[in-house]
Design a protein around this motif. Structure first.
Motif, PDB file in Angstrom:
ATOM      1  N   ALA A  27       0.860  -1.188   0.000  1.00  0.00           N
ATOM      2  CA  ALA A  27       0.000   0.000   0.000  1.00  0.00           C
ATOM      3  C   ALA A  27       0.891   1.232   0.000  1.00  0.00           C
ATOM      4  CB  ALA A  27      -0.901   0.003   1.234  1.00  0.00           C
ATOM      5  N   HIS A  28       0.433   2.292  -0.655  1.00  0.00           N
ATOM      6  CA  HIS A  28       1.214   3.519  -0.760  1.00  0.00           C
ATOM      7  C   HIS A  28       0.571   4.607   0.091  1.00  0.00           C
ATOM      8  CE1 HIS A  28       2.450   1.290  -4.374  1.00  0.00           C
ATOM      9  NE2 HIS A  28       3.583   1.966  -4.279  1.00  0.00           N
ATOM     10  N   ALA A  29       1.340   5.129   1.041  1.00  0.00           N
ATOM     11  CA  ALA A  29       0.867   6.198   1.919  1.00  0.00           C
ATOM     12  C   ALA A  29       1.512   7.517   1.497  1.00  0.00           C
ATOM     13  CB  ALA A  29       1.219   5.897   3.364  1.00  0.00           C
ATOM     14  N   VAL A  30       0.744   8.584   1.580  1.00  0.00           N
ATOM     15  CA  VAL A  30       1.232   9.916   1.229  1.00  0.00           C
ATOM     16  C   VAL A  30       1.666  10.632   2.504  1.00  0.00           C
ATOM     17  CG1 VAL A  30       0.674  12.121   0.180  1.00  0.00           C
ATOM     18  CG2 VAL A  30      -0.317  10.026  -0.748  1.00  0.00           C
ATOM     19  N   ARG A  31       2.942  10.957   2.576  1.00  0.00           N
ATOM     20  CA  ARG A  31       3.452  11.716   3.710  1.00  0.00           C
ATOM     21  C   ARG A  31       3.534  13.185   3.312  1.00  0.00           C
ATOM     22  NH1 ARG A  31       9.156  10.941   7.075  1.00  0.00           N
ATOM     23  NH2 ARG A  31       8.755  12.608   8.599  1.00  0.00           N
ATOM     24  N   ASP A  32       2.932  14.044   4.098  1.00  0.00           N
ATOM     25  CA  ASP A  32       2.830  15.469   3.781  1.00  0.00           C
ATOM     26  C   ASP A  32       3.809  16.260   4.634  1.00  0.00           C
ATOM     27  OD1 ASP A  32       2.168  18.044   3.171  1.00  0.00           O
ATOM     28  OD2 ASP A  32       0.063  17.886   3.744  1.00  0.00           O
ATOM     29  N   VAL A  33       4.765  16.908   3.966  1.00  0.00           N
ATOM     30  CA  VAL A  33       5.783  17.664   4.694  1.00  0.00           C
ATOM     31  C   VAL A  33       5.184  18.866   5.425  1.00  0.00           C
ATOM     32  CG1 VAL A  33       6.407  19.247   2.838  1.00  0.00           C
ATOM     33  CG2 VAL A  33       8.156  18.500   4.454  1.00  0.00           C
ATOM     34  N   ASN A  34       3.982  19.263   5.031  1.00  0.00           N
ATOM     35  CA  ASN A  34       3.335  20.426   5.650  1.00  0.00           C
ATOM     36  C   ASN A  34       2.271  20.062   6.683  1.00  0.00           C
ATOM     37  OD1 ASN A  34       4.445  22.908   4.314  1.00  0.00           O
ATOM     38  ND2 ASN A  34       3.864  21.741   2.503  1.00  0.00           N
ATOM     39  N   MET A  35       2.194  18.798   7.053  1.00  0.00           N
ATOM     40  CA  MET A  35       1.143  18.367   7.978  1.00  0.00           C
ATOM     41  C   MET A  35       1.193  19.141   9.296  1.00  0.00           C
ATOM     42  SD  MET A  35       0.334  14.509   9.337  1.00  0.00           S
ATOM     43  CE  MET A  35       0.138  13.934   7.658  1.00  0.00           C
ATOM     44  N   ASP A  36       2.422  19.433   9.767  1.00  0.00           N
ATOM     45  CA  ASP A  36       2.562  20.147  11.039  1.00  0.00           C
ATOM     46  C   ASP A  36       3.206  21.516  10.836  1.00  0.00           C
ATOM     47  OD1 ASP A  36       1.588  17.918  12.583  1.00  0.00           O
ATOM     48  OD2 ASP A  36       3.526  16.957  12.235  1.00  0.00           O
ATOM     49  N   THR A  72      14.518  35.332   5.602  1.00  0.00           N
ATOM     50  CA  THR A  72      13.242  34.899   6.181  1.00  0.00           C
ATOM     51  C   THR A  72      12.876  33.496   5.713  1.00  0.00           C
ATOM     52  OG1 THR A  72      12.370  37.139   6.418  1.00  0.00           O
ATOM     53  CG2 THR A  72      10.766  35.367   6.244  1.00  0.00           C
ATOM     54  N   LEU A  73      13.014  33.250   4.420  1.00  0.00           N
ATOM     55  CA  LEU A  73      12.661  31.942   3.875  1.00  0.00           C
ATOM     56  C   LEU A  73      13.541  30.851   4.466  1.00  0.00           C
ATOM     57  CD1 LEU A  73      12.197  32.881   0.097  1.00  0.00           C
ATOM     58  CD2 LEU A  73      10.428  32.664   1.845  1.00  0.00           C
ATOM     59  N   GLU A  74      14.821  31.142   4.633  1.00  0.00           N
ATOM     60  CA  GLU A  74      15.754  30.131   5.133  1.00  0.00           C
ATOM     61  C   GLU A  74      15.557  29.844   6.621  1.00  0.00           C
ATOM     62  OE1 GLU A  74      19.629  30.667   2.181  1.00  0.00           O
ATOM     63  OE2 GLU A  74      19.612  31.640   4.144  1.00  0.00           O
ATOM     64  N   THR A  75      15.287  30.869   7.403  1.00  0.00           N
ATOM     65  CA  THR A  75      15.232  30.691   8.855  1.00  0.00           C
ATOM     66  C   THR A  75      13.863  30.246   9.366  1.00  0.00           C
ATOM     67  OG1 THR A  75      14.807  33.074   9.111  1.00  0.00           O
ATOM     68  CG2 THR A  75      17.094  32.322   9.298  1.00  0.00           C
ATOM     69  N   THR A  76      12.836  30.330   8.520  1.00  0.00           N
ATOM     70  CA  THR A  76      11.511  29.866   8.929  1.00  0.00           C
ATOM     71  C   THR A  76      11.072  28.602   8.191  1.00  0.00           C
ATOM     72  OG1 THR A  76      10.366  31.258   7.297  1.00  0.00           O
ATOM     73  CG2 THR A  76      10.779  32.214   9.482  1.00  0.00           C
ATOM     74  N   GLN A  77      11.486  28.459   6.928  1.00  0.00           N
ATOM     75  CA  GLN A  77      11.059  27.336   6.088  1.00  0.00           C
ATOM     76  C   GLN A  77       9.565  27.087   6.238  1.00  0.00           C
ATOM     77  OE1 GLN A  77      14.578  24.423   6.912  1.00  0.00           O
ATOM     78  NE2 GLN A  77      13.782  23.892   4.896  1.00  0.00           N
ATOM     79  N   GLY A  78       8.807  28.176   6.191  1.00  0.00           N
ATOM     80  CA  GLY A  78       7.371  28.062   6.379  1.00  0.00           C
ATOM     81  C   GLY A  78       6.571  28.101   5.100  1.00  0.00           C
ATOM     82  N   VAL A  79       7.201  28.450   3.964  1.00  0.00           N
ATOM     83  CA  VAL A  79       6.474  28.442   2.694  1.00  0.00           C
ATOM     84  C   VAL A  79       6.094  27.001   2.378  1.00  0.00           C
ATOM     85  CG1 VAL A  79       6.645  28.877   0.223  1.00  0.00           C
ATOM     86  CG2 VAL A  79       7.639  30.499   1.844  1.00  0.00           C
ATOM     87  N   PRO A  80       4.826  26.705   2.193  1.00  0.00           N
ATOM     88  CA  PRO A  80       4.419  25.308   2.032  1.00  0.00           C
ATOM     89  C   PRO A  80       4.769  24.706   0.676  1.00  0.00           C
ATOM     90  CG  PRO A  80       2.511  26.755   1.930  1.00  0.00           C
ATOM     91  CD  PRO A  80       3.673  27.624   2.306  1.00  0.00           C
ATOM     92  N   PHE A  81       4.488  25.415  -0.425  1.00  0.00           N
ATOM     93  CA  PHE A  81       4.777  24.849  -1.748  1.00  0.00           C
ATOM     94  C   PHE A  81       4.766  25.929  -2.833  1.00  0.00           C
ATOM     95  CE2 PHE A  81       0.474  23.714  -0.266  1.00  0.00           C
ATOM     96  CZ  PHE A  81      -0.265  24.629  -0.999  1.00  0.00           C
ATOM     97  N   PHE A  82       5.149  27.141  -2.506  1.00  0.00           N
ATOM     98  CA  PHE A  82       5.084  28.243  -3.466  1.00  0.00           C
ATOM     99  C   PHE A  82       6.478  28.669  -3.914  1.00  0.00           C
ATOM    100  CE2 PHE A  82       1.474  29.260  -0.472  1.00  0.00           C
ATOM    101  CZ  PHE A  82       0.505  28.701  -1.284  1.00  0.00           C
ATOM    102  N   ALA A 121      10.835  17.939   1.750  1.00  0.00           N
ATOM    103  CA  ALA A 121      11.362  16.726   2.375  1.00  0.00           C
ATOM    104  C   ALA A 121      12.848  16.588   2.070  1.00  0.00           C
ATOM    105  CB  ALA A 121      10.602  15.506   1.865  1.00  0.00           C
ATOM    106  N   ASN A 122      13.605  16.130   3.053  1.00  0.00           N
ATOM    107  CA  ASN A 122      15.055  16.010   2.905  1.00  0.00           C
ATOM    108  C   ASN A 122      15.402  14.767   2.090  1.00  0.00           C
ATOM    109  OD1 ASN A 122      17.772  16.549   3.168  1.00  0.00           O
ATOM    110  ND2 ASN A 122      17.938  15.539   5.162  1.00  0.00           N
ATOM    111  N   ILE A 123      15.097  14.848   0.802  1.00  0.00           N
ATOM    112  CA  ILE A 123      15.391  13.753  -0.122  1.00  0.00           C
ATOM    113  C   ILE A 123      16.477  14.244  -1.072  1.00  0.00           C
ATOM    114  CG2 ILE A 123      14.469  12.168  -1.841  1.00  0.00           C
ATOM    115  CD1 ILE A 123      11.704  12.602  -0.588  1.00  0.00           C
ATOM    116  N   THR A 124      17.722  14.069  -0.674  1.00  0.00           N
ATOM    117  CA  THR A 124      18.830  14.423  -1.542  1.00  0.00           C
ATOM    118  C   THR A 124      18.918  13.405  -2.676  1.00  0.00           C
ATOM    119  OG1 THR A 124      20.402  13.106  -0.265  1.00  0.00           O
ATOM    120  CG2 THR A 124      20.068  15.412   0.411  1.00  0.00           C
ATOM    121  N   ASP A 125      19.680  13.725  -3.706  1.00  0.00           N
ATOM    122  CA  ASP A 125      19.838  12.784  -4.819  1.00  0.00           C
ATOM    123  C   ASP A 125      20.459  11.478  -4.330  1.00  0.00           C
ATOM    124  OD1 ASP A 125      18.827  14.823  -6.322  1.00  0.00           O
ATOM    125  OD2 ASP A 125      20.694  15.284  -7.382  1.00  0.00           O
ATOM    126  N   GLU A 126      21.401  11.581  -3.398  1.00  0.00           N
ATOM    127  CA  GLU A 126      22.049  10.371  -2.866  1.00  0.00           C
ATOM    128  C   GLU A 126      21.056   9.524  -2.083  1.00  0.00           C
ATOM    129  OE1 GLU A 126      25.830   9.135   0.028  1.00  0.00           O
ATOM    130  OE2 GLU A 126      25.238  11.238  -0.210  1.00  0.00           O
TER     131      GLU A 126
END
Length: 341
Positions: free
Chosen positions: A47-56, A79-89, A109-114
């Motif tokens: 089964a495939h579950a969707v994990r939402d990086v913005n859930m919290d 501001t963008l770097e120190t809050t990381q609050g922009v959800p997907f814009f 999500a912290n999904i690097t290429d490696e």
């Protein structure tokens, strides 16, 4: 896993009301889905579950508050770097010093290429890497949820567990222009292509016609070659550009379309098994010289419907072009539709 019964009242064919009930399932990662981005993910063995990086993500409140206080584009980046609050814009800004900013610094999500190379399932590899998945489907990462090593790793530079280091995310500050038209950040300005983890989008792949139009419009305005007075941007020229209606698709394909229309034997074209006479359309399309969508333009209406049908839901690079996509010239390729096809 947990389940929940959800019922919805629906109108039956005879006009009466009935009730449809479905069982929705969820896991500690998130809700179960059987498709994503139009790709079927059947619940058979796994089964495939969707994990939402913005859930919290309640940090967005801090982001908007501090953006309101920013004095220049560097404050915006901070501001963008120190809050990381922009959800997907995407974030686009300019300041009184003449700087233009494009940034895609957000809750990612912290999904690097490696990490992706090590942890993606076989299905995940097909949907994550360009060239394997459909070109009009954005990257989708699917990991094996049974192994904790495949979870999103924590990064000490991120503001919350599982988030990507904001310094790895794309941003560009220039004095000419930056922009985005719902493509990845790769060509915020083609003079300075950006690189970033694949989870944030593709690079060195065909751009949408909206992106091409944005770049060409900005270049022409800066050079003063768009027919408007002067060079550069003013409130007046920005207003005219905002409401301009040029069709990039027509720039690339209208001439070939008119040729194909006129070369149709007896003006007949096979459409869904039926012969349709298109001869009246040819001169109307040919007369649409300015390629602008206006209320009184018959050519634009014909071309818009034809273009949607021609694409058929696929990306533009799948059409029969004489000149294929060239990553060294992504703003002008592909081009020259094959009129004899």
């Amino acid at each position: 896993m947990t389940s929940q019964q959800v019922g919805v009242d629906v109108r039956n064919a005879d006009g009466t009301l009935g009730r449809v009930t479905r069982t929705l399932w969820s896991t500690r990662y998130g809700p179960i889905t059987t498709s994503l981005q139009g790709v079927p993910l059947p619940w058979v063995v796994s089964a495939h579950a969707v994990r939402d990086v913005n859930m919290d993500n309640l940090r967005a409140l801090n982001t908007w508050f501090r953006l309101d206080q920013a004095k220049d584009v560097h404050d915006v980046v901070n501001t963008l770097e120190t809050t990381q609050g922009v959800p997907f814009f995407n974030t686009v800004a300019s300041d009184r010093k003449g700087n233009a900013l494009y940034a895609d610094i957000q809750a990612t999500a912290n999904i690097t290429d490696e990490h992706a190379r090590s942890c993606l399932t076989m299905t995940g590899q097909l949907l994550f890497n360009p060239g394997l998945r459909p070109s009009n489907v954005p990257p989708v990462s699917i990991f094996d949820g049974k192994r904790s090593a495949y979870d999103w790793p924590d990064d000490p530079n991120a503001v919350a567990p599982g988030l990507m280091d904001p310094h790895k995310q794309p941003r560009l500050i220039r004095s000419d222009f930056v922009g985005n038209a719902n493509d990845s950040a790769w060509l915020a300005n083609p003079e300075q292509p950006l690189s970033f983890p694949k989870v944030m989008g593709d690079t060195v792949t065909p751009r949408s016609l909206r992106t091409q139009e944005l770049i060409l419009t900005a270049r022409n305005r800066i050079n003063g070659t768009d027919g408007l007075p002067g060079k550069g941007f003013t409130p007046q020229t920005m207003g005219k550009l905002l409401f301009a209606g040029n069709s990039r698709a027509a720039d690339l394909a209208l001439n070939a379309t008119v040729t194909a229309c006129r070369n149709a034997p007896f003006g007949l074209v096979l459409v869904d098994g039926n012969l349709v006479n298109v001869s009246e359309a040819c001169p109307i399309l040919d007369a649409w010289k300015d390629h602008d969508y206006t209320a009184d333009s018959r050519g634009s209406w014909l071309f818009a419907n034809y273009w949607v049908r021609l694409l058929g839901g696929q990306s533009i690079d799948k059409l029969p072009w004489r000149v294929a996509f060239d990553p060294k010239d992504p703003v002008h390729t592909p081009n020259s539709l094959v009129s004899g096809n």
